[in-house]
Motif scaffolding. Structure first.
Motif, PDB file in Angstrom:
ATOM      1  N   TYR A 422       0.845  -1.198   0.000  1.00  0.00           N
ATOM      2  CA  TYR A 422       0.000   0.000   0.000  1.00  0.00           C
ATOM      3  C   TYR A 422       0.879   1.245   0.000  1.00  0.00           C
ATOM      4  N   ASP A 423       0.336   2.320  -0.541  1.00  0.00           N
ATOM      5  CA  ASP A 423       1.065   3.591  -0.569  1.00  0.00           C
ATOM      6  C   ASP A 423       0.881   4.378   0.717  1.00  0.00           C
ATOM      7  N   LEU A 424      -0.290   4.246   1.333  1.00  0.00           N
ATOM      8  CA  LEU A 424      -0.615   4.976   2.549  1.00  0.00           C
ATOM      9  C   LEU A 424      -1.552   4.150   3.409  1.00  0.00           C
ATOM     10  N   ILE A 425      -1.632   4.537   4.679  1.00  0.00           N
ATOM     11  CA  ILE A 425      -2.630   4.010   5.611  1.00  0.00           C
ATOM     12  C   ILE A 425      -3.506   5.178   6.045  1.00  0.00           C
ATOM     13  N   LEU A 426      -4.804   4.959   6.139  1.00  0.00           N
ATOM     14  CA  LEU A 426      -5.753   5.958   6.635  1.00  0.00           C
ATOM     15  C   LEU A 426      -6.445   5.422   7.879  1.00  0.00           C
ATOM     16  N   THR A 427      -6.398   6.196   8.963  1.00  0.00           N
ATOM     17  CA  THR A 427      -7.078   5.853  10.214  1.00  0.00           C
ATOM     18  C   THR A 427      -7.737   7.108  10.771  1.00  0.00           C
ATOM     19  N   PRO A 428      -8.603   6.987  11.778  1.00  0.00           N
ATOM     20  CA  PRO A 428      -8.949   8.184  12.553  1.00  0.00           C
ATOM     21  C   PRO A 428      -7.683   8.690  13.259  1.00  0.00           C
ATOM     22  N   THR A 429      -7.597   9.977  13.535  1.00  0.00           N
ATOM     23  CA  THR A 429      -6.455  10.458  14.324  1.00  0.00           C
ATOM     24  C   THR A 429      -6.595  10.009  15.770  1.00  0.00           C
ATOM     25  N   THR A 430      -7.768  10.138  16.310  1.00  0.00           N
ATOM     26  CA  THR A 430      -8.047   9.712  17.683  1.00  0.00           C
ATOM     27  C   THR A 430      -9.301   8.846  17.685  1.00  0.00           C
ATOM     28  N   ALA A 431      -9.491   8.105  18.767  1.00  0.00           N
ATOM     29  CA  ALA A 431     -10.687   7.259  18.882  1.00  0.00           C
ATOM     30  C   ALA A 431     -11.880   8.027  19.423  1.00  0.00           C
ATOM     31  N   VAL A 432     -11.613   9.205  20.020  1.00  0.00           N
ATOM     32  CA  VAL A 432     -12.691  10.054  20.541  1.00  0.00           C
ATOM     33  C   VAL A 432     -12.371  11.502  20.189  1.00  0.00           C
ATOM     34  N   PRO A 433     -13.385  12.364  20.086  1.00  0.00           N
ATOM     35  CA  PRO A 433     -13.099  13.801  19.942  1.00  0.00           C
ATOM     36  C   PRO A 433     -12.435  14.332  21.219  1.00  0.00           C
ATOM     37  N   ALA A 434     -12.034  15.587  21.182  1.00  0.00           N
ATOM     38  CA  ALA A 434     -11.345  16.206  22.319  1.00  0.00           C
ATOM     39  C   ALA A 434     -12.120  15.988  23.616  1.00  0.00           C
ATOM     40  N   GLN A 435     -11.443  15.390  24.614  1.00  0.00           N
ATOM     41  CA  GLN A 435     -12.095  15.127  25.892  1.00  0.00           C
ATOM     42  C   GLN A 435     -12.261  16.412  26.700  1.00  0.00           C
ATOM     43  N   LYS A 436     -13.060  16.323  27.749  1.00  0.00           N
ATOM     44  CA  LYS A 436     -13.220  17.454  28.655  1.00  0.00           C
ATOM     45  C   LYS A 436     -11.908  17.709  29.400  1.00  0.00           C
ATOM     46  N   LEU A 437     -11.669  18.954  29.728  1.00  0.00           N
ATOM     47  CA  LEU A 437     -10.527  19.277  30.563  1.00  0.00           C
ATOM     48  C   LEU A 437     -10.652  18.548  31.904  1.00  0.00           C
ATOM     49  N   GLY A 438      -9.524  18.074  32.404  1.00  0.00           N
ATOM     50  CA  GLY A 438      -9.490  17.398  33.694  1.00  0.00           C
ATOM     51  C   GLY A 438      -9.432  15.890  33.636  1.00  0.00           C
ATOM     52  N   VAL A 439      -9.840  15.290  32.515  1.00  0.00           N
ATOM     53  CA  VAL A 439      -9.907  13.826  32.487  1.00  0.00           C
ATOM     54  C   VAL A 439      -8.565  13.184  32.120  1.00  0.00           C
ATOM     55  N   LEU A 440      -7.587  13.975  31.664  1.00  0.00           N
ATOM     56  CA  LEU A 440      -6.296  13.417  31.250  1.00  0.00           C
ATOM     57  C   LEU A 440      -5.135  13.961  32.065  1.00  0.00           C
ATOM     58  N   THR A 441      -5.414  14.540  33.217  1.00  0.00           N
ATOM     59  CA  THR A 441      -4.360  15.123  34.033  1.00  0.00           C
ATOM     60  C   THR A 441      -3.492  14.039  34.670  1.00  0.00           C
ATOM     61  N   LEU A 442      -2.320  14.453  35.131  1.00  0.00           N
ATOM     62  CA  LEU A 442      -1.326  13.515  35.669  1.00  0.00           C
ATOM     63  C   LEU A 442      -1.417  13.374  37.189  1.00  0.00           C
ATOM     64  N   ASP A 443      -2.556  13.743  37.759  1.00  0.00           N
ATOM     65  CA  ASP A 443      -2.716  13.667  39.226  1.00  0.00           C
ATOM     66  C   ASP A 443      -3.890  12.773  39.611  1.00  0.00           C
ATOM     67  N   GLN A 444      -4.066  11.673  38.893  1.00  0.00           N
ATOM     68  CA  GLN A 444      -5.175  10.756  39.131  1.00  0.00           C
ATOM     69  C   GLN A 444      -4.646   9.327  39.136  1.00  0.00           C
ATOM     70  N   PRO A 445      -5.479   8.355  39.525  1.00  0.00           N
ATOM     71  CA  PRO A 445      -5.041   6.958  39.467  1.00  0.00           C
ATOM     72  C   PRO A 445      -4.649   6.567  38.043  1.00  0.00           C
ATOM     73  N   PHE A 446      -3.639   5.724  37.930  1.00  0.00           N
ATOM     74  CA  PHE A 446      -3.126   5.353  36.617  1.00  0.00           C
ATOM     75  C   PHE A 446      -4.200   4.707  35.754  1.00  0.00           C
ATOM     76  N   GLU A 447      -5.070   3.897  36.342  1.00  0.00           N
ATOM     77  CA  GLU A 447      -6.055   3.160  35.559  1.00  0.00           C
ATOM     78  C   GLU A 447      -7.011   4.104  34.833  1.00  0.00           C
ATOM     79  N   SER A 448      -7.506   5.114  35.525  1.00  0.00           N
ATOM     80  CA  SER A 448      -8.433   6.047  34.871  1.00  0.00           C
ATOM     81  C   SER A 448      -7.704   6.881  33.832  1.00  0.00           C
ATOM     82  N   TYR A 449      -6.474   7.297  34.145  1.00  0.00           N
ATOM     83  CA  TYR A 449      -5.694   8.052  33.163  1.00  0.00           C
ATOM     84  C   TYR A 449      -5.442   7.218  31.909  1.00  0.00           C
TER      85      TYR A 449
END
Length: 522
Positions: A422-449
């Motif tokens: 193949y010449d290229l691969i096409l995928t979604p960039t992310t599996a979800v649109p931009a998440q809400k602020l706060g859900v990806l911070t580095l001060d939470q349990p590892f599992e939820s992050y």
């Protein structure tokens, strides 16, 4: 009245470049046009800015003052966290004082002469200025030298006036940190810009600058570009210099830019790509000609493999599938052939070493700062998840690091073989649109992050591991006004193929003229 308000050409520059971001900071005559710009008129790209400066229609000081005014007019955006304004003004004043002939000579050597530019606050250094890596332990860390890439930016004529926000050590896919707080998405301020180049993406999306430096160790160019409606190209491993302090390192992270236009990205790659002293392995040079020239060559009909799913089994949101479908439909309409096909991948073997490799890089950076300060980093000077990663890195064995690189090699072999068909691969960039602020911070349990981070990087991180070039293009907007990207991957060293297709897509589904309403950020 300031000179910029008196001169019609300079006033037009300020109006157009502001794109509504700095209406309050502009002369009264410009405010009406700027207000209109905030609802759909995009600022000029860097190529256009540079031509205006080269012709003498706008001085480097005018351009810098306009960019600074836009930063100051959007206090809630929190995109530019280190402000090297005085240093940049000294440079801009000196450039602006040159004669017309001296300016002509300078522009011939430096195509982006006098253009304001921003560097991500992570891993790149401008001599005499601070880079914190988003970490309190590095607060006030003044660089003793400039990195190779920064020198190439400066040689191209760029005037660096600040650093853009990054999460601590770039270790999450949002741009939120204890040190600087949250950077807001200009399209919807309740949501993340993505990470770790979210400060850069926010600055470009809000019209502060048309292009700015970014880096990508797991999706950190492509994810923010997708979340902010911009173009983001991650070059091949080794394409852009990372030294002089660390050349290849883990091999995961690659530097380049996030831009509004495809041609700005191509031009910056032309001006910065290539080996540096000590480089031994890297992709072949652009062939034939420059990356900018590749935009004028429509690609032959391409064979594109479509991946609607990912190797982690993360469900893909309907809006992300809609972005993929739109890109696929446009590609098919241009004569490209699409087929659903994914190679078998030993996921555990390929991904197992990613954490160890990233942790080793953090450990090295922290240890160098410890030596300089003569003391150890304290736990309260780092975010909890990064502290845990650092502690784990201290325990890692040589065998684990060697196995990590073997896993990266395996990914490269598998994707190389797949892209033989193949010449290229096409995928979604992310599996979800931009998440809400706060859900990806580095001060939470590892599992939820980890659950949230995997939804961000389920598609992008594989190609940091394998070293292949990849890009995100804006392809869809959600009902909540959030941009969503489509993601393309090319064979190693074939950024020209990506850029040629991107130029086609930019014409077929134009995104550069779309601008967020910035009223909530003032």
């Amino acid at each position: 009245m300031p000179r910029s308000a008196q001169d019609p050409k300079r006033r037009l520059f300020l109006q157009g470049a502001a794109a509504g971001a700095a209406a309050a900071a502009l002369p009264a005559q410009a405010q009406g046009a700027a207000a209109n710009a905030s609802h759909g008129v995009a600022p000029p790209d860097a190529t256009t800015w540079a031509r205006q400066i080269a012709r003498g229609e706008v001085t480097p000081l005018d351009a810098l003052d306009a960019a600074i005014a836009r930063v100051e007019a959007l206090p809630k955006l929190n995109a530019v966290v280190i402000r090297d304004f005085d240093l940049a003004r000294q440079q801009a004043k000196a450039l602006s004082a040159l004669s017309a002939q001296a300016r002509k000579t300078a522009v011939e050597k430096a195509p982006l002469w006098g253009l304001p530019f921003l560097i991500k606050d992570l891993g790149q250094y401008v001599e005499g200025t601070v880079t914190t890596n988003g970490c309190a332990f590095f607060k006030g860390a003044v660089a003793t030298h400039s990195t190779t890439l920064v020198k190439r930016y400066q040689r191209a004529g760029l005037n660096i006036f600040g650093k853009t926000a990054s999460p601590e050590f770039g270790m999450t896919t949002t741009t939120e940190s204890r040190l600087y707080g949250a950077t807001l998405n200009p399209w919807n301020t309740a949501h993340t810009t993505g990470g770790s180049s979210g400060g850069t993406a926010a600055a470009v999306a809000a019209g502060i600058v048309p292009v700015a430096h970014a880096s990508d160790g797991g999706g950190s160019i492509r994810i923010p570009a997708a979340h902010c409606g911009l173009f983001g190209l991650k070059p091949s491993r080794g394409r852009v210099p990372a030294g002089p302090d660390v050349l290849d390192g883990s091999g995961l992270s690659v530097n380049h830019v996030i831009s509004r236009s495809v041609r700005d990205s191509a031009l910056l790659l032309d001006l910065t790509a290539g080996p540096e002293a000590g480089s031994r392995i890297g992709p072949p040079p652009a062939a034939p000609g420059s990356y900018l020239a590749a935009l004028t060559r429509a690609p032959r009909p391409l064979r594109i493999a479509v991946w609607r799913s990912n190797y982690f089994g993360v469900p893909v949101h309907t809006d992300c599938l809609a972005a993929l479908e739109r890109a696929a439909h446009v590609c098919a309409g241009m004569g490209h052939h699409l087929e659903e096909k994914m190679p078998a991948l030993p996921v555990q073997e390929v991904y197992a070493g990613m954490g160890a490799a990233m942790g080793a890089g953090m450990l090295y950076t922290v240890s160098q700062r410890e030596k300089l300060l003569g003391r150890a980093v304290r736990e309260d000077e780092m975010e909890p998840l990064d502290w845990a990663t650092l502690e784990q890195a201290r325990k890692a064995t040589a065998q684990q690091l060697y196995q990590a690189r073997l896993g990266f090699d395996k990914a490269g072999q598998i994707i190389d073989a797949f892209l033989g068909d193949y010449d290229l691969i096409l995928t979604p960039t992310t599996a979800v649109p931009a998440q809400k602020l706060g859900v990806l911070t580095l001060d939470q349990p590892f599992e939820s992050y980890a659950r949230q981070a995997m939804a961000s990087s389920a598609f992008t991180s594989l190609f940091n591991i394998s070293g292949h070039p990849a890009m995100s293009v804006p392809a869809h907007w959600t009902a909540d006004n959030l941009p969503v990207g489509a993601h393309f991957v090319a064979p190693y060293g074939r950024e020209d193929r990506l850029l040629a297709l991107a130029a086609q897509l930019e014409q077929a589904m134009p995104w550069a003229q779309r601008m967020p309403d910035l009223a909530a950020l003032r």
